[in-house]
Motif scaffolding. Sequence first.
Motif, PDB file in Angstrom:
ATOM      1  N   ALA A  33      43.053  25.406 -41.479  1.00 15.46           N
ATOM      2  CA  ALA A  33      43.222  24.096 -40.851  1.00 15.46           C
ATOM      3  C   ALA A  33      43.909  23.088 -41.770  1.00 15.46           C
ATOM      4  O   ALA A  33      43.890  21.900 -41.506  1.00 15.46           O
ATOM      5  N   THR A  34      44.520  23.559 -42.859  1.00 11.29           N
ATOM      6  CA  THR A  34      45.130  22.665 -43.837  1.00 11.29           C
ATOM      7  C   THR A  34      46.644  22.797 -43.805  1.00 11.29           C
ATOM      8  O   THR A  34      47.176  23.908 -43.751  1.00 11.29           O
ATOM      9  N   VAL A  57      46.659  17.717 -45.563  1.00 14.97           N
ATOM     10  CA  VAL A  57      45.981  17.260 -44.357  1.00 14.97           C
ATOM     11  C   VAL A  57      45.042  18.342 -43.864  1.00 14.97           C
ATOM     12  O   VAL A  57      45.454  19.495 -43.701  1.00 14.97           O
ATOM     13  N   ASP A  58      43.784  17.976 -43.625  1.00 19.28           N
ATOM     14  CA  ASP A  58      42.766  18.920 -43.167  1.00 19.28           C
ATOM     15  C   ASP A  58      42.372  18.575 -41.733  1.00 19.28           C
ATOM     16  O   ASP A  58      41.788  17.526 -41.476  1.00 19.28           O
ATOM     17  N   LYS A  59      42.710  19.467 -40.815  1.00 21.35           N
ATOM     18  CA  LYS A  59      42.384  19.249 -39.405  1.00 21.35           C
ATOM     19  C   LYS A  59      40.927  19.586 -39.090  1.00 21.35           C
ATOM     20  O   LYS A  59      40.438  19.252 -38.021  1.00 21.35           O
ATOM     21  N   ALA A  60      40.213  20.240 -40.012  1.00 20.35           N
ATOM     22  CA  ALA A  60      38.822  20.621 -39.774  1.00 20.35           C
ATOM     23  C   ALA A  60      37.860  19.460 -40.030  1.00 20.35           C
ATOM     24  O   ALA A  60      36.714  19.513 -39.602  1.00 20.35           O
ATOM     25  N   THR A  62      36.223  15.721 -39.661  1.00 19.02           N
ATOM     26  CA  THR A  62      36.048  14.732 -38.603  1.00 19.02           C
ATOM     27  C   THR A  62      36.573  13.394 -39.094  1.00 19.02           C
ATOM     28  O   THR A  62      36.133  12.897 -40.136  1.00 19.02           O
ATOM     29  N   PRO A  63      37.524  12.806 -38.377  1.00 23.95           N
ATOM     30  CA  PRO A  63      38.033  11.502 -38.796  1.00 23.95           C
ATOM     31  C   PRO A  63      36.941  10.441 -38.696  1.00 23.95           C
ATOM     32  O   PRO A  63      36.158  10.448 -37.752  1.00 23.95           O
ATOM     33  N   VAL A  69      44.492   8.958 -42.062  1.00 23.71           N
ATOM     34  CA  VAL A  69      44.662  10.054 -41.103  1.00 23.71           C
ATOM     35  C   VAL A  69      46.119  10.220 -40.719  1.00 23.71           C
ATOM     36  O   VAL A  69      46.936   9.312 -40.884  1.00 23.71           O
ATOM     37  N   GLN A 110      46.029  10.382 -30.678  1.00 20.16           N
ATOM     38  CA  GLN A 110      45.348  11.614 -31.051  1.00 20.16           C
ATOM     39  C   GLN A 110      45.306  11.639 -32.581  1.00 20.16           C
ATOM     40  O   GLN A 110      46.349  11.526 -33.234  1.00 20.16           O
ATOM     41  N   TRP A 112      45.214  13.691 -35.590  1.00 18.72           N
ATOM     42  CA  TRP A 112      45.621  15.072 -35.798  1.00 18.72           C
ATOM     43  C   TRP A 112      44.934  15.695 -37.010  1.00 18.72           C
ATOM     44  O   TRP A 112      44.669  16.879 -37.036  1.00 18.72           O
ATOM     45  N   GLY A 113      44.645  14.888 -38.040  1.00 24.35           N
ATOM     46  CA  GLY A 113      44.003  15.421 -39.239  1.00 24.35           C
ATOM     47  C   GLY A 113      43.691  14.316 -40.228  1.00 24.35           C
ATOM     48  O   GLY A 113      44.168  13.179 -40.087  1.00 24.35           O
TER      49      GLY A 113
END
Length: 122
Positions: A33-34, A57-60, A62-63, A69, A110, A112-113
């Motif tokens: 997810a990176t 950037v880590d999409k895993a 939680t923002p 972000v 949205q 994204w990460g």
Amino acid sequence: MRWPVQAGFPSPAEDDQEPAIDLNALLVPHPEATFLLRVRGHSMTGAGIDDGDVLLVDKALTPSHGRIVIAVVDGEFTVKRLHLSGDGVRLEAANPDYAPIRFQDGQELQVWGVVTRVIKTL
């Protein structure tokens, strides 16, 4: 984890050295997810993110409020600080020359990460 480096005279003690640094283990806890993205523009210079820098950037993750972000706003990618409040969501630049992005009805956001690292060229 520590990997000390002498800023004065080097230490001749070979037995004092730490194990090799594994950048994947250090920087990428979620490899699937990176992603790496290159920055274009100057809206985040106050946060130490400059034109040409590379973002990890880590999409895993939680923002959350206050995190930097990667967001998609009306189909366009941008890097900004996420601001969550009772008034809603906005994206804030880290440069006074750029206004915050406040969302109106019909606008699409949205996240994204989450940016975890900035890689710079010296």
